[in-house]
Enzyme design. Structure first.
Site, mmCIF file in Angstrom:
data_model
loop_
_atom_site.group_PDB
_atom_site.id
_atom_site.type_symbol
_atom_site.label_atom_id
_atom_site.label_comp_id
_atom_site.label_asym_id
_atom_site.label_seq_id
_atom_site.Cartn_x
_atom_site.Cartn_y
_atom_site.Cartn_z
ATOM 1 C CG HIS A 28 -1.250 0.525 0.371
ATOM 2 N ND1 HIS A 28 -1.304 -0.787 -0.034
ATOM 3 C CD2 HIS A 28 -1.328 0.495 1.724
ATOM 4 C CE1 HIS A 28 -1.386 -1.574 1.030
ATOM 5 N NE2 HIS A 28 -1.419 -0.823 2.115
ATOM 6 C CB CYS B 51 -4.974 -1.286 1.985
ATOM 7 S SG CYS B 51 -4.589 -1.157 3.749
ATOM 8 C CG ASP C 206 1.519 -3.340 2.366
ATOM 9 O OD1 ASP C 206 2.594 -3.609 1.782
ATOM 10 O OD2 ASP C 206 0.457 -3.931 2.116
ATOM 11 N NE ARG D 269 2.161 -5.089 -0.672
ATOM 12 C CZ ARG D 269 0.935 -5.501 -0.967
ATOM 13 N NH1 ARG D 269 0.753 -6.195 -2.073
ATOM 14 N NH2 ARG D 269 -0.083 -5.225 -0.174
ATOM 15 C CB CYS E 276 -0.637 1.265 5.192
ATOM 16 S SG CYS E 276 -1.071 -0.462 5.589
HETATM 17 ZN ZN LIG Z 1 -2.270 -1.333 3.952
#
Ligand SMILES: [Zn+2]
Length: 207
Positions: free
Chosen positions: A98, A101, A44, A46, A42
């Protein structure tokens, strides 16, 4: 804090740190790359692939998009997959979702979001994700999803995208050629930093 200066400063101190610990750190990958794995994750911020796996430059070939989607109609995704398998000959693929999400949560709540009425790339992608998750999303209460419902849906998304991945032509070609290729569907836990395997398939199982 929106100039590039802080990032450039951190880049230079990182490069210096690496050179101090190994004078050949950058030289070794200068002329070619031989990554051992393809990472599909992803976008993201993080969930940074190299950081959380302790990897160095040259180890991971990376594709990231919102909610780690596998879409055979997406040339961006498919060209990365094809290049990794046919040219770089990676012998491992990690598909990583994750918990927490935002993409999966948006797919769940799309009907109540203004995004649903937009004609935009983001709206189309989240709509596709909602379609792919299909009936698994209809069973979940969309109004105020509790963390458990969302986490379960994150795992469902990994397993769903994994099943799409193992049916793509580049993957089938490699398995047919008897070359070693193991594929792992994983989920990353933001709260602990731990990566865990949900599903896997090896070349032997694919024959
Ligand atoms: Zn995500």
């Amino acid at each position: 804090m929106n100039t590039l200066k802080p990032l450039l400063a951190r880049n230079r101190s990182w490069a210096l740190l690496k050179l101090n610990s190994d004078p050949h750190y950058f030289e070794q990958h200068l002329h070619q790359q031989q990554p051992h794995s393809l990472w599909i994750g992803c976008s993201d911020s993080r969930v940074p692939a190299e950081v959380l796996t302790g990897s160095h430059p040259g180890e991971l070939f990376v594709h990231r998009n919102i909610a780690n989607m596998v879409d055979p109609a997406d040339d961006n995704f498919m060209s990365v997959l094809q290049y990794a398998l046919h040219y770089l000959k990676v012998h491992r693929i990690v598909l990583c979702g994750h918990y927490g999400c935002g993409g999966v949560q948006a797919a769940l709540q799309l009907p109540q979001m203004a995004l649903a009425d937009e004609s935009s790339a983001l709206s189309r992608r989240i709509g596709q994700l909602r379609d792919v998750l299909g009936h698994k999303i209809e069973g979940a209460a969309p109004k105020t999803p509790d963390p458990e419902t969302l986490n379960h849906l994150v795992e469902t998304n990994v397993i769903t995208q994994f099943s799409r991945l193992v049916q793509t032509q580049p993957v089938l070609d490699v398995w047919r050629s008897q070359r070693e290729l193991n594929i792992y569907g994983c989920v990353y836990e933001l709260a602990t930093g731990h990566l865990k395997t949900l599903i896997e398939k090896t070349a032997e199982e694919a024959v």
